[in-house]
Design a protein around this motif. Structure first.
Motif, short mmCIF file in Angstrom:
data_model
loop_
_atom_site.label_atom_id
_atom_site.label_comp_id
_atom_site.label_asym_id
_atom_site.label_seq_id
_atom_site.Cartn_x
_atom_site.Cartn_y
_atom_site.Cartn_z
N GLY A 80 -9.01 -21.27 -44.18
CA GLY A 80 -7.72 -21.90 -44.47
C GLY A 80 -6.94 -21.18 -45.56
N GLN A 81 -6.02 -21.92 -46.18
CA GLN A 81 -5.17 -21.37 -47.24
C GLN A 81 -4.95 -22.40 -48.33
OE1 GLN A 81 -1.47 -20.33 -45.21
NE2 GLN A 81 -2.08 -18.17 -45.19
N MET A 82 -4.58 -21.88 -49.51
CA MET A 82 -4.17 -22.74 -50.62
C MET A 82 -2.89 -22.14 -51.20
SD MET A 82 -7.79 -23.42 -52.51
CE MET A 82 -7.17 -24.71 -53.55
N ALA A 83 -2.06 -23.01 -51.80
CA ALA A 83 -0.83 -22.55 -52.42
C ALA A 83 -0.52 -23.39 -53.65
CB ALA A 83 0.34 -22.60 -51.45
N TRP A 84 0.05 -22.75 -54.63
CA TRP A 84 0.56 -23.41 -55.83
C TRP A 84 2.06 -23.55 -55.64
CZ3 TRP A 84 2.67 -20.43 -60.36
CH2 TRP A 84 3.08 -21.29 -61.38
N SER A 85 2.57 -24.78 -55.74
CA SER A 85 3.98 -25.07 -55.50
C SER A 85 4.60 -25.69 -56.75
CB SER A 85 4.13 -26.04 -54.33
OG SER A 85 4.25 -25.37 -53.12
N PRO A 86 4.96 -24.90 -57.75
CA PRO A 86 5.45 -25.46 -59.02
C PRO A 86 6.76 -26.22 -58.93
CG PRO A 86 5.69 -23.07 -59.00
CD PRO A 86 4.93 -23.43 -57.77
N LYS A 87 7.58 -25.97 -57.91
CA LYS A 87 8.83 -26.73 -57.78
C LYS A 87 8.57 -28.19 -57.43
CE LYS A 87 11.84 -22.91 -56.59
NZ LYS A 87 12.78 -22.35 -55.65
N ASN A 88 7.38 -28.47 -56.90
CA ASN A 88 7.02 -29.83 -56.52
C ASN A 88 6.07 -30.48 -57.53
OD1 ASN A 88 7.43 -28.10 -53.92
ND2 ASN A 88 8.05 -30.16 -53.42
N GLY A 89 5.68 -29.73 -58.55
CA GLY A 89 4.78 -30.22 -59.59
C GLY A 89 4.15 -29.02 -60.27
N SER A 90 4.20 -28.97 -61.59
CA SER A 90 3.75 -27.78 -62.31
C SER A 90 2.31 -27.40 -62.01
CB SER A 90 3.94 -27.98 -63.82
OG SER A 90 3.15 -29.07 -64.28
N LYS A 91 1.48 -28.35 -61.61
CA LYS A 91 0.07 -28.06 -61.30
C LYS A 91 -0.28 -28.39 -59.86
CE LYS A 91 -1.43 -28.73 -66.01
NZ LYS A 91 -2.31 -29.45 -66.92
N LEU A 92 0.72 -28.57 -59.01
CA LEU A 92 0.48 -28.98 -57.62
C LEU A 92 -0.09 -27.83 -56.79
CD1 LEU A 92 0.67 -31.08 -55.36
CD2 LEU A 92 2.99 -30.26 -54.94
#
Length: 178
Positions: A80-92
């Motif tokens: 699978g994959q993982m992603a960091w999405s800071p626009k939706n939460g600084s630690k999301l």
């Protein structure tokens, strides 16, 4: 035991504790690539190299939405994959993976509690995809039975329910496939 011996043992134990704390939290003896940062911490939470995603197959890469504007970082793994999405939460960090005939997607933590989450997924078998509301909070999980061999592409955003409808985050998270 004399006081010199006790002092020596105490210093030795203190050094051992410091060395254990200083060791990388994301050590992966069997993986050629070691995840780091928020993605690495979440990977360890999900079981690391023997967990839900397995070993990384790529290094983290920057993701730009629609070719403009930095949106976060993504890393691919065996399952699978993982992603960091800071626009939706600084630690999301969002994660997608497949196991035993199901595709899973989870996200955590957002910077605040939301009334609900909108979760969207598509696949080669269902290019129009689906979108469903999930109970709110600051984390969540979704899954679907696998009906394709190409994986599912997932993303999420938080929403608050108001008198005249929902007020949602402006952007979706960086998408992940699993």
């Amino acid at each position: 035991m004399n006081s010199r011996m006790i002092s020596s043992v105490t210093v030795g134990l203190a050094l051992a504790g410091t060395m254990a704390i200083a060791a990388p939290a994301h050590a992966s003896g069997g993986c050629a690539i070691t995840p780091y940062g928020l993605i690495g911490a979440r990977w360890v939470e999900l079981g690391g190299e023997n967990g839900k995603l397995g070993c990384p197959t790529t290094r983290e890469t920057d993701i730009y939405m629609n070719g403009v504007g930095w949106a976060g970082r993504r890393q691919s793994f065996v399952r699978g994959q993982m992603a960091w999405s800071p626009k939706n939460g600084s630690k999301l960090v969002v994660a997608a993976y497949s196991k035993d005939g199901y595709a899973y997607f989870d996200w955590k933590p957002t910077d605040r509690f939301w009334d609900k989450f909108l979760v969207r997924w598509t696949s080669a078998a269902d290019p129009n995809g689906r979108q469903e509301d999930f109970i709110g909070g600051n984390r969540g999980k979704a899954w679907t039975r696998v009906r394709t061999n190409s994986g599912y592409r997932w993303n999420v955003k938080g929403c608050d329910t108001g008198v005249f409808g929902s007020s949602c985050q402006r952007s979706w998270t960086v998408s992940v496939t699993g």
